[in-house]
Scaffold this active site. Structure first.
Site, short mmCIF file in Angstrom:
data_model
loop_
_atom_site.label_atom_id
_atom_site.label_comp_id
_atom_site.label_asym_id
_atom_site.label_seq_id
_atom_site.Cartn_x
_atom_site.Cartn_y
_atom_site.Cartn_z
CD1 TRP A 13 -2.49 -2.27 1.65
CD2 TRP A 13 -2.79 -0.94 -0.11
NE1 TRP A 13 -3.17 -2.89 1.32
CE2 TRP A 13 -3.07 -2.11 -0.23
CE3 TRP A 13 -3.03 -1.00 -0.80
CZ2 TRP A 13 -4.65 -2.81 -1.05
CZ3 TRP A 13 -4.13 -0.38 -1.93
CH2 TRP A 13 -4.96 -2.02 -2.18
CG ASP A 33 -3.22 3.46 3.85
OD1 ASP A 33 -4.09 3.55 4.88
OD2 ASP A 33 -2.57 3.09 3.24
CE LYS A 88 -8.81 -2.95 3.25
NZ LYS A 88 -7.10 -1.72 2.24
C1 LIG Z 1 -7.35 -1.84 1.36
C2 LIG Z 1 -6.49 -0.33 1.28
C3 LIG Z 1 -6.02 0.65 0.78
C4 LIG Z 1 -6.87 0.77 -0.58
O1 LIG Z 1 -8.25 0.93 0.13
P1 LIG Z 1 -9.50 1.42 -0.95
O2 LIG Z 1 -10.34 2.04 -0.52
O3 LIG Z 1 -9.68 0.38 -2.12
O4 LIG Z 1 -8.88 2.45 -2.26
C5 LIG Z 1 -5.05 1.10 0.74
N1 LIG Z 1 -4.18 2.03 1.66
C6 LIG Z 1 -4.10 0.51 2.98
C7 LIG Z 1 -3.37 0.73 4.51
C8 LIG Z 1 -5.16 -0.72 3.21
O5 LIG Z 1 -5.33 -1.70 3.51
#
Ligand SMILES: *Cc1c(COP(=O)(O)O)cnc(C)c1O
Length: 361
Positions: free
Chosen positions: A102, A172, A196
């Site tokens: 990511w 993030d 998540k």
């Molecule tokens: C799932 C995830 C993403 C991507 O998320 P989307 O909502 O599909 O754009 C980005 N960063 C992390 C750490 C993730 O777990």
């Protein structure tokens, strides 16, 4: 009806009480005669749902007043691009610390707009550890430093907030927000897709220091402008009302369960249980991440003999445990154990793993 223990990485399992409440309210929300998703986002009913969700998230994550909260579409990935448009001038330098898949995605989104400096990169080491802070090559003139608090695929998690001096820290937190107490004041911006740990897919949360929003970024259309979103209460266009509503129910559930302090204790016990099985399996199971960088949320693991993978997944499903197949980038298995995964689910998985080893070891 029987619900399985669902170890999916995202979209992921939701708390059962939340699903029941949503089911109950689906035909007729609070006596209005329609569901909340059939009402105008500008009507008093949804405005109240939206405001309550923000207030609950602020309480849950202890978000200080000098931070704005946005509920947006486009997932975490759109925010990864928008941060460049909103907080850099054209061609400005930005620093990225990459500790997994990511982190790579994040820097791919900003390359068209910025001068990207990869300050640290875990890829040469196979993303099995976090490069030591003393090895990071930070730029004094960077608009921000970005890192991924928890790498959902590689199972690598920061257990401390890195010190990057005066440059705003952007992070993030898609797969670890609200999983433990967090000092929000250390950050310029925190973002995450909800699917998540916070709710259903379709809404992303951005927590941003208000004074940073006042800084000029690159030219941008209103819909790409965080400042405009704040002014418009995250309703510049029709917001994802269903997702926002469900996330709000999840926030309420987390608060009622005892908040982030309680989830920190549960999550530590849950992860400890699985790592213990893996580490005491004599090599039958393996997790390759350095112990100090192991994730509490996503635990990738491999069977010593990959020809047993299919049988493992099939037997797990027969025992009421689903979505354990690893991400295609890594293969093997992955157990995602967010706040909504009960301890009973992790205990069941640990027991199953020991039993499977006994039969096949
Ligand atoms: C799932 C995830 C993403 C991507 O998320 P989307 O909502 O599909 O754009 C980005 N960063 C992390 C750490 C993730 O777990």
């Amino acid at each position: 009806m029987s619900r399985a223990f669902n170890f999916a990485a995202g979209p992921a399992t939701l708390p059962e009480p939340v699903l029941r409440q949503a089911q109950e309210e689906l035909m007729d929300w609070h006596g209005v005669g329609a569901s909340i998703v059939e009402l105008s986002h500008r009507g008093p009913e949804f405005m109240e749902v939206a405001a309550q969700a923000e207030a609950d998230l602020r309480r849950l994550v202890s978000i200080p007043d000098d931070y704005a909260v946005l509920f947006l579409q486009g997932g975490a990935t759109a925010q990864q691009a928008l941060m460049a448009l909103n907080f850099t001038s054209p061609g400005q330098r930005v620093d990225y610390v990459v500790t997994g898949h990511w982190g790579k995605t994040a820097l791919k989104q900003v390359r068209p707009y910025c001068d990207v400096n990869v300050a640290a990169d875990g890829e040469p080491g196979g993303f099995r550890d976090i490069p030591g802070r003393e090895t990071w090559k930070l730029s004094p003139d960077a608009a921000y430093v970005h890192y991924t608090a928890n790498e959902t695929i590689h199972g690598v998690e920061f257990h401390d907030i890195p010190d990057v001096g005066e440059v705003p820290l952007f992070a993030d937190f898609s797969s670890s927000i609200a999983s433990e107490p967090l000092d929000v004041s250390r950050f310029g911006l925190i973002y995450g897709g909800a699917q998540k740990n916070l709710g259903p897919v379709g809404v992303a949360v951005v927590i941003v220091r208000r004074d940073l929003l006042e800084r000029a970024g690159q030219p941008r259309a209103e819909i790409l402008d965080y400042r405009a979103h704040l002014k418009g209460d995250s309703m510049l266009n029709t917001p994802p009302t269903w997702n926002w509503y469900l996330a709000g129910l999840v926030f309420k559930w987390m608060l009622a369960e005892g908040g982030v302090e309680e989830f920190a204790r549960r999550n530590a016990r849950k992860a400890g249980l699985l790592y213990d099985v893996i580490d005491h399996s004599g090599g039958f199971y393996r997790n390759d991440v350095a112990v100090a960088a192991r994730s509490r949320m996503n635990i990738p693991f491999f069977l010593h003999d990959p020809s047993l993978d299919a049988a493992f997944l099939e037997r797990a499903a027969q025992n009421g445990m689903i979505s354990l197949k690893g991400h295609r980038v890594l293969g093997g298995m992955r157990a995602s154990i967010y706040n909504a995964m009960p301890e009973a689910g992790v205990q069941a998985l640990a027991t199953f793993m020991r039993d499977f080893q006994q039969r096949n070891g």
